[in-house]
Design a protein around this motif. Sequence first.
Motif, PDB file in Angstrom:
ATOM      1  N   GLN A  47       0.916  -1.136   0.088  1.00 13.55           N
ATOM      2  CA  GLN A  47      -0.015   0.021   0.151  1.00 13.55           C
ATOM      3  C   GLN A  47       0.840   1.228   0.028  1.00 13.55           C
ATOM      4  O   GLN A  47       0.528   2.151  -0.489  1.00 13.55           O
ATOM      5  CB  GLN A  47      -0.962  -0.119   1.327  1.00 13.55           C
ATOM      6  CG  GLN A  47      -2.003  -0.967   1.138  1.00 13.55           C
ATOM      7  CD  GLN A  47      -2.969  -0.821   2.449  1.00 13.55           C
ATOM      8  OE1 GLN A  47      -2.446  -0.880   3.530  1.00 13.55           O
ATOM      9  NE2 GLN A  47      -4.212  -1.165   2.131  1.00 13.55           N
ATOM     10  N   HIS A  48       2.031   1.219   0.657  1.00 10.47           N
ATOM     11  CA  HIS A  48       2.795   2.328   0.739  1.00 10.47           C
ATOM     12  C   HIS A  48       3.479   2.510  -0.709  1.00 10.47           C
ATOM     13  O   HIS A  48       3.548   3.598  -1.109  1.00 10.47           O
ATOM     14  CB  HIS A  48       3.957   2.054   1.831  1.00 10.47           C
ATOM     15  CG  HIS A  48       4.935   3.176   1.798  1.00 10.47           C
ATOM     16  ND1 HIS A  48       4.748   4.503   2.486  1.00 10.47           N
ATOM     17  CD2 HIS A  48       6.409   3.248   1.306  1.00 10.47           C
ATOM     18  CE1 HIS A  48       5.979   5.237   2.151  1.00 10.47           C
ATOM     19  NE2 HIS A  48       6.858   4.372   1.751  1.00 10.47           N
ATOM     20  N   LYS A  49       3.867   1.479  -1.403  1.00  6.16           N
ATOM     21  CA  LYS A  49       4.534   1.563  -2.871  1.00  6.16           C
ATOM     22  C   LYS A  49       3.367   1.961  -3.677  1.00  6.16           C
ATOM     23  O   LYS A  49       3.722   2.638  -4.686  1.00  6.16           O
ATOM     24  CB  LYS A  49       5.274   0.455  -2.986  1.00  6.16           C
ATOM     25  CG  LYS A  49       6.089   0.511  -4.314  1.00  6.16           C
ATOM     26  CD  LYS A  49       6.777  -0.712  -4.582  1.00  6.16           C
ATOM     27  CE  LYS A  49       7.612  -0.672  -5.766  1.00  6.16           C
ATOM     28  NZ  LYS A  49       8.327   0.386  -5.804  1.00  6.16           N
ATOM     29  N   ARG A 101      -4.476   1.273  -1.113  1.00  4.87           N
ATOM     30  CA  ARG A 101      -4.953   1.590   0.494  1.00  4.87           C
ATOM     31  C   ARG A 101      -6.424   1.934   0.233  1.00  4.87           C
ATOM     32  O   ARG A 101      -7.327   1.292   1.279  1.00  4.87           O
ATOM     33  CB  ARG A 101      -4.307   2.796   0.865  1.00  4.87           C
ATOM     34  CG  ARG A 101      -4.908   3.281   2.213  1.00  4.87           C
ATOM     35  CD  ARG A 101      -4.162   4.333   2.714  1.00  4.87           C
ATOM     36  NE  ARG A 101      -4.335   4.749   4.082  1.00  4.87           N
ATOM     37  CZ  ARG A 101      -3.692   5.428   5.106  1.00  4.87           C
ATOM     38  NH1 ARG A 101      -2.567   6.095   4.416  1.00  4.87           N
ATOM     39  NH2 ARG A 101      -3.913   5.772   6.463  1.00  4.87           N
ATOM     40  N   GLU A 102      -7.144   2.053  -0.925  1.00  2.00           N
ATOM     41  CA  GLU A 102      -8.570   2.264  -0.991  1.00  2.00           C
ATOM     42  C   GLU A 102      -9.041   0.941  -1.417  1.00  2.00           C
ATOM     43  O   GLU A 102     -10.100   0.509  -0.994  1.00  2.00           O
ATOM     44  CB  GLU A 102      -8.922   3.560  -2.169  1.00  2.00           C
ATOM     45  CG  GLU A 102     -10.248   3.494  -2.357  1.00  2.00           C
ATOM     46  CD  GLU A 102     -10.665   4.709  -3.351  1.00  2.00           C
ATOM     47  OE1 GLU A 102     -11.862   4.607  -3.473  1.00  2.00           O
ATOM     48  OE2 GLU A 102      -9.616   5.542  -3.690  1.00  2.00           O
ATOM     49  N   LYS A 103      -8.479   0.378  -2.142  1.00  2.00           N
ATOM     50  CA  LYS A 103      -8.810  -1.026  -2.591  1.00  2.00           C
ATOM     51  C   LYS A 103      -8.763  -2.038  -1.523  1.00  2.00           C
ATOM     52  O   LYS A 103      -9.646  -2.917  -1.452  1.00  2.00           O
ATOM     53  CB  LYS A 103      -7.819  -1.549  -3.807  1.00  2.00           C
ATOM     54  CG  LYS A 103      -8.185  -3.011  -4.410  1.00  2.00           C
ATOM     55  CD  LYS A 103      -9.359  -2.515  -5.409  1.00  2.00           C
ATOM     56  CE  LYS A 103      -9.856  -3.636  -6.233  1.00  2.00           C
ATOM     57  NZ  LYS A 103     -10.810  -3.337  -7.050  1.00  2.00           N
ATOM     58  N   ILE A 104      -7.938  -1.873  -0.529  1.00  2.00           N
ATOM     59  CA  ILE A 104      -7.882  -2.814   0.718  1.00  2.00           C
ATOM     60  C   ILE A 104      -8.104  -2.068   2.009  1.00  2.00           C
ATOM     61  O   ILE A 104      -7.238  -1.500   2.759  1.00  2.00           O
ATOM     62  CB  ILE A 104      -6.595  -3.539   0.847  1.00  2.00           C
ATOM     63  CG1 ILE A 104      -6.325  -4.359  -0.582  1.00  2.00           C
ATOM     64  CG2 ILE A 104      -6.569  -4.793   1.811  1.00  2.00           C
ATOM     65  CD1 ILE A 104      -4.848  -4.748  -0.724  1.00  2.00           C
ATOM     66  N   PRO A 105      -9.501  -1.752   2.143  1.00  2.00           N
ATOM     67  CA  PRO A 105      -9.534  -0.708   3.359  1.00  2.00           C
ATOM     68  C   PRO A 105      -9.648  -1.694   4.632  1.00  2.00           C
ATOM     69  O   PRO A 105      -9.670  -0.910   5.890  1.00  2.00           O
ATOM     70  CB  PRO A 105     -11.150  -0.372   3.096  1.00  2.00           C
ATOM     71  CG  PRO A 105     -11.917  -1.621   2.309  1.00  2.00           C
ATOM     72  CD  PRO A 105     -10.746  -2.182   1.441  1.00  2.00           C
ATOM     73  N   PHE A 106      -9.517  -2.870   4.821  1.00  2.00           N
ATOM     74  CA  PHE A 106      -9.592  -3.491   6.291  1.00  2.00           C
ATOM     75  C   PHE A 106      -8.713  -4.839   6.007  1.00  2.00           C
ATOM     76  O   PHE A 106      -8.832  -5.680   5.206  1.00  2.00           O
ATOM     77  CB  PHE A 106     -10.914  -3.933   6.394  1.00  2.00           C
ATOM     78  CG  PHE A 106     -11.258  -4.184   7.981  1.00  2.00           C
ATOM     79  CD1 PHE A 106     -11.595  -3.094   8.565  1.00  2.00           C
ATOM     80  CD2 PHE A 106     -10.952  -5.385   8.136  1.00  2.00           C
ATOM     81  CE1 PHE A 106     -11.778  -3.340   9.916  1.00  2.00           C
ATOM     82  CE2 PHE A 106     -11.432  -5.514   9.753  1.00  2.00           C
ATOM     83  CZ  PHE A 106     -11.555  -4.601  10.684  1.00  2.00           C
ATOM     84  N   LEU A 107      -7.760  -4.759   7.273  1.00  2.00           N
ATOM     85  CA  LEU A 107      -6.996  -6.051   7.311  1.00  2.00           C
ATOM     86  C   LEU A 107      -7.276  -6.843   8.628  1.00  2.00           C
ATOM     87  O   LEU A 107      -7.449  -6.196   9.758  1.00  2.00           O
ATOM     88  CB  LEU A 107      -5.523  -5.742   7.464  1.00  2.00           C
ATOM     89  CG  LEU A 107      -5.038  -5.126   5.881  1.00  2.00           C
ATOM     90  CD1 LEU A 107      -3.620  -4.726   6.036  1.00  2.00           C
ATOM     91  CD2 LEU A 107      -5.308  -6.331   4.732  1.00  2.00           C
ATOM     92  N   ILE A 108      -7.484  -8.164   8.563  1.00  2.00           N
ATOM     93  CA  ILE A 108      -7.449  -8.769   9.835  1.00  2.00           C
ATOM     94  C   ILE A 108      -6.330  -9.503  10.178  1.00  2.00           C
ATOM     95  O   ILE A 108      -5.847 -10.119   9.237  1.00  2.00           O
ATOM     96  CB  ILE A 108      -8.770  -9.864   9.845  1.00  2.00           C
ATOM     97  CG1 ILE A 108     -10.266  -8.973  10.091  1.00  2.00           C
ATOM     98  CG2 ILE A 108      -8.719 -10.785  11.072  1.00  2.00           C
ATOM     99  CD1 ILE A 108     -11.388 -10.029  10.051  1.00  2.00           C
ATOM    100  N   GLY A 109      -5.756  -9.327  11.265  1.00  2.00           N
ATOM    101  CA  GLY A 109      -4.458  -9.979  11.624  1.00  2.00           C
ATOM    102  C   GLY A 109      -4.590 -11.260  12.480  1.00  2.00           C
ATOM    103  O   GLY A 109      -5.305 -10.909  13.564  1.00  2.00           O
ATOM    104  N   ILE A 110      -4.057 -12.095  12.277  1.00  2.00           N
ATOM    105  CA  ILE A 110      -4.021 -13.407  13.096  1.00  2.00           C
ATOM    106  C   ILE A 110      -2.773 -13.442  13.759  1.00  2.00           C
ATOM    107  O   ILE A 110      -1.749 -13.637  13.344  1.00  2.00           O
ATOM    108  CB  ILE A 110      -4.514 -14.509  12.469  1.00  2.00           C
ATOM    109  CG1 ILE A 110      -5.460 -14.822  11.438  1.00  2.00           C
ATOM    110  CG2 ILE A 110      -4.251 -16.110  13.234  1.00  2.00           C
ATOM    111  CD1 ILE A 110      -6.955 -14.355  12.113  1.00  2.00           C
ATOM    112  N   ILE A 111      -3.247 -13.354  15.313  1.00  2.00           N
ATOM    113  CA  ILE A 111      -1.714 -13.479  16.213  1.00  2.00           C
ATOM    114  C   ILE A 111      -1.239 -14.945  16.086  1.00  2.00           C
ATOM    115  O   ILE A 111      -1.757 -15.996  16.034  1.00  2.00           O
ATOM    116  CB  ILE A 111      -2.436 -13.338  17.659  1.00  2.00           C
ATOM    117  CG1 ILE A 111      -2.772 -12.034  17.717  1.00  2.00           C
ATOM    118  CG2 ILE A 111      -1.087 -13.503  18.693  1.00  2.00           C
ATOM    119  CD1 ILE A 111      -3.478 -11.490  19.247  1.00  2.00           C
ATOM    120  N   CYS A 112       0.143 -14.743  15.640  1.00  2.00           N
ATOM    121  CA  CYS A 112       0.731 -16.083  15.184  1.00  2.00           C
ATOM    122  C   CYS A 112       1.910 -16.532  16.064  1.00  2.00           C
ATOM    123  O   CYS A 112       2.607 -15.694  16.502  1.00  2.00           O
ATOM    124  CB  CYS A 112       1.229 -15.767  13.611  1.00  2.00           C
ATOM    125  SG  CYS A 112       2.243 -16.905  13.222  1.00  2.00           S
TER     126      CYS A 112
END
Length: 454
Positions: free
Chosen positions: A198-200, A205-216
Amino acid sequence: MIKIPKVIDLVVKNDLCIGCGVCVYQCPSNALEMKWNDKGFLIPEISGVCDSDGGCLDVCPFNPIPKKEVTTEDDLADVYLNDATKHHSKIGKYLGIYAGYSNQYRLTSSSGGLATYVFIKLLEENIVDYVFSVKDSTKVGVNYEYSIASTKEELLNASKTRYFPVTLATVLPKINELKGKVAIVGVGCFIKAIRLAQHKNPSLREKIPFLIGIICGGVKSRFFTEYLSGKIDVELENIRKPEFRIKDLNSTASDYSFGCLDEDDGKEKTIKMREVGDMWGTGMFKANACDFCDDVTTELADISIGDAWIHPFNKDGRGTNVLISRTNLSEIIIQDGIKKGDVTIENISLENILMSQQGSFNHRHTALKYRVKRAKKRGFLVPPKRHSNYNITNDFKLVQRYRMKVRSFSLYIWAKNKNSLAFDAAIKRKLSILGYLTYLYQRKKRIIKRIQRK
């Protein structure tokens, strides 16, 4: 002169690739393809002509020479988690800390079902149109892979924990073809790779508005699945639909089983994981890159979800999640679920969330400096790390050294002879030494604590 992709030269050759596959998506010359290596992990290999523009390295979560503005997770959090009003060095930026479960999806999920609940809400509220999640694969020799879900039914087929290597390279190249927005689930390193992408590419950032992180607790090789299947007498070619977290509703949360379908006789076979031994604290079948990750709680996700390995939640075999909200949208979803009675969630203290992942903090933060120093002495490149300033005792150094030995030896032995009984015999001595060293270290810690309390 043949050009070598920088991610191959600086990451893969240093055994720091985690298999996220975002480099494959980013490569402008389509010179990379994900393949299985001899240790049972997915890694990028050269499949075309490389122009060496370095784009593949820019999105790698284990890039040893990152750009200054995205050197660590803290830098990326400052860009993507502006809603968060609180911060702790071990868990990153956050708004709220909770424990609980989905009233509807708890029993059909590996833990409390909150990840499934959040994804379904994202679709139902039209916040996203698609979800990139992990589900059964139809490919020969591949148990699971990332796929694209756009309905509740498709998501429910992907509501279990999968300790099997997967890669975003199976779905990310299709993202620009999809009309609408996308949510993605992933472990910490995968989420970091997406943030770097998204930084690059700001349009993501608009295309992927939500991320769920699984604690690993660490990414496992496919050898892990093969070994466990061997323990229940299922031949490699007959493994189908392995399940890694089969609950015992009448026992505790940690008393779960592994099981899979044996295609030879059509029967499901299972084994309690406590009968197998410690597959996590020993580091068996784990990726080397995991020993150089200091993101315990998927700090860059909108919401982070894991297992509540703390009292009293760990006594409930039905499963309970810990949850960290990091954006306003994640807080809205949580509070709306509580209000509607869809979820049973309570606030927990910062101390409790730290306690729930104490073993991981101890390994990935406290002992990180020792592993980094050791790797650099051996000539390996290591990415900049935030938690590499702790000095550990000599007894803990021995524990660390033997964990690394067990990790690498487990991959080496299984690659040579894929037989569970032979494997157990070959690794027994190293596990015994590690167990004894760990006992001495823990005993010393307990003695010191008793002295300090007096």
